[in-house]
Design an enzyme around this catalytic site. Structure first.
Site, PDB file in Angstrom:
ATOM      1  N   TYR A 141       4.179  10.811  16.848  1.00 59.28           N
ATOM      2  CA  TYR A 141       3.693   9.958  17.937  1.00 59.28           C
ATOM      3  C   TYR A 141       4.001  10.545  19.317  1.00 59.28           C
ATOM      4  CZ  TYR A 141       2.844   6.288  14.471  1.00 59.28           C
ATOM      5  OH  TYR A 141       2.372   5.561  13.394  1.00 59.28           O
ATOM      6  N   LYS A 191       7.919  14.032   3.222  1.00 58.38           N
ATOM      7  CA  LYS A 191       6.803  14.658   2.493  1.00 58.38           C
ATOM      8  C   LYS A 191       7.132  16.142   2.374  1.00 58.38           C
ATOM      9  CE  LYS A 191       2.687  14.336   0.615  1.00 58.38           C
ATOM     10  NZ  LYS A 191       2.461  13.637  -0.667  1.00 58.38           N
ATOM     11  N   ASP A 223       4.400   9.022  -0.490  1.00 62.26           N
ATOM     12  CA  ASP A 223       3.399   8.374  -1.348  1.00 62.26           C
ATOM     13  C   ASP A 223       4.091   7.607  -2.481  1.00 62.26           C
ATOM     14  OD1 ASP A 223       4.193  10.938  -2.019  1.00 62.26           O
ATOM     15  OD2 ASP A 223       2.349  11.458  -3.056  1.00 62.26           O
ATOM     16  N   ASP A 251       5.693  -2.130   7.692  1.00 65.32           N
ATOM     17  CA  ASP A 251       4.722  -3.232   7.632  1.00 65.32           C
ATOM     18  C   ASP A 251       4.438  -3.623   6.185  1.00 65.32           C
ATOM     19  OD1 ASP A 251       4.550  -3.602  10.303  1.00 65.32           O
ATOM     20  OD2 ASP A 251       2.419  -3.144  10.486  1.00 65.32           O
TER      21      ASP A 251
END
Ligand code: NAD
Length: 358
Positions: A141, A191, A223, A251
């Site tokens: 970000y 990851k 994942d 979330d």
């Protein structure tokens, strides 16, 4: 010494739920020895109306001087036409970065009384109590370079996922310290099978965890972490991850609990200062109607007591009071189920204050 808490009610239901938080803090001051000074400030749409800015310099200065900040919510349809950089939500982002809040704590806690509100089977989620620690000021970000440019005659969008060892180390330490006060299990999510940034993340995670021999550290690819969250969420104690993965997973974990009106959050700096807020927004659709569930906000007060005030006893007292009120059958409309007692925002806040004494 008295600690100062800056209250930022914000917009929509923000002022309604914040009023209940003030009521709770004043009851704790009056009856339970909480030594606290409350101040108020403007943020978001309310600040735009009064000053033209979503984060006035005065609010930032007050927040920097305070020991903790308690915020309601910001935003609403009346400010959506404003240029992006001056919208209410920008005020909140600027406040978080102005205070150097790099550690975002997102508990996913499901009171057994509300287990039926989850989209998962009751036995999978009843009693869920996990904590996601998300790195908040780095990663993709904020990484440079970023942009959209023409390459070989077509537009290409790009961002950079970057973490320094120091950034990984400090968020891992926060996760390990928190886990030491819980079940002493940390699951680091990355990851590393594809991304070099994750390779480094995993290496530093192992190194930091070695300083905490009592902590059981595990690693999951993101994942698989998403799958495990919806398959068997109760296997987790503390989950730590970077900004992007944490955004998505927190979330997802929140929805396991059924209602966003129940979930608090904290964003901490390196010295225990924090910004505490419910995870939900300003809910303009129910603002001013007394329908807002104040419990996420009151549980944010509990987090404030736990993390900035290091007052476990008072934090536990507030959380127990919320549990007791649910046992008594009180429910706001968002968590109402057959046979329960419908409460408006003020009734719910009063019930929690009354339950503090038990
Ligand atoms: P929202 O979280 O405000 O509302 C989503 C739904 O949940 C609505 O139906 C709302 O009525 C309900 N809801 C939310 N909180 C509730 C509560 N305490 N009690 C009962 N019901 C509750 O999300 P949204 O509608 O997407 O966003 C509304 C505004 O809030 C937007 O301007 C958005 O940008 C802003 N927002 C702010 C924050 C923040 O301040 N941290 C976070 C998210 C969204």
């Amino acid at each position: 010494m008295s600690k100062t808490v800056l209250i930022l009610p914000g917009d929509g239901i923000g002022p309604e739920i914040t009023a209940e938080a003030i009521k709770l803090l004043e009851a704790l001051r009056r009856d339970h020895g909480l030594d606290i000074t409350l101040e108020q400030g403007l943020l978001g749409g309310a600040a735009i109306e009064a000053t033209g800015e979503p984060l006035p310099a005065e609010t930032l200065a007050k927040a920097q001087a305070a020991d903790a900040v308690l915020m309601g919510a910001v935003g609403g349809p009346q400010w959506e036409a404003i240029e992006r950089s001056r919208r209410p939500e920008r005020g909140l982002l600027a406040l978080r970065s102005g205070l150097g809040l790099f550690a975002n704590l997102r508990p996913a806690l499901l009171y057994p009384q509300l287990a039926e509100a989850s989209s998962l089977r009751t036995d999978l989620v009843a009693g869920l109590d996990m904590l996601i620690v998300r790195e908040l000021t780095g990663g993709i970000y904020f990484g440079q370079p970023r942009g959209i440019e023409i390459r070989d005659g077509q537009r290409v969008g790009f961002n950079t996922m970057v973490y320094s060892e120091a950034e990984i180390e400090r968020i891992m330490r926060v996760a390990c310290e928190l886990a030491m006060k819980r079940q002493r299990r940390v699951c680091s999510v990355d990851k590393a099978n594809v991304l070099e940034v994750s390779e480094l993340w995993r290496e530093v995670a192992n190194r930091v965890a070695a300083d905490y021999p009592e902590i059981e550290l595990s690693h999951l690819y993101v994942d698989n972490a998403a799958m495990q969250l919806v398959r068997a969420p109760k296997q987790f104690d503390v989950m730590v991850t970077g900004n992007l993965f944490g955004d998505v997973l927190s979330d997802c974990a929140a929805m396991l609990t059924g209602s966003i009106g129940m979930l608090p959050s904290a964003s901490l700096d390196a010295h225990g200062k924090g910004l505490y807020e419910p995870i939900h927004g300003s809910a303009p659709d129910i603002a001013g109607q007394g329908k807002a569930n104040p419990l996420a906000m009151l549980l944010s007060v509990a987090m404030l007591l736990r993390y900035t005030f290091a007052d476990k006893a008072l934090a536990d007292r507030v959380e127990r009071a919320v549990g007791r009120v649910l046992d008594q059958g009180w429910r706001t409309a968002d968590i109402l189920s057959p046979g329960m007692r419908l409460a408006d925002t003020i009734t719910m806040g009063d019930a929690v204050v009354a339950a503090l004494a038990d």
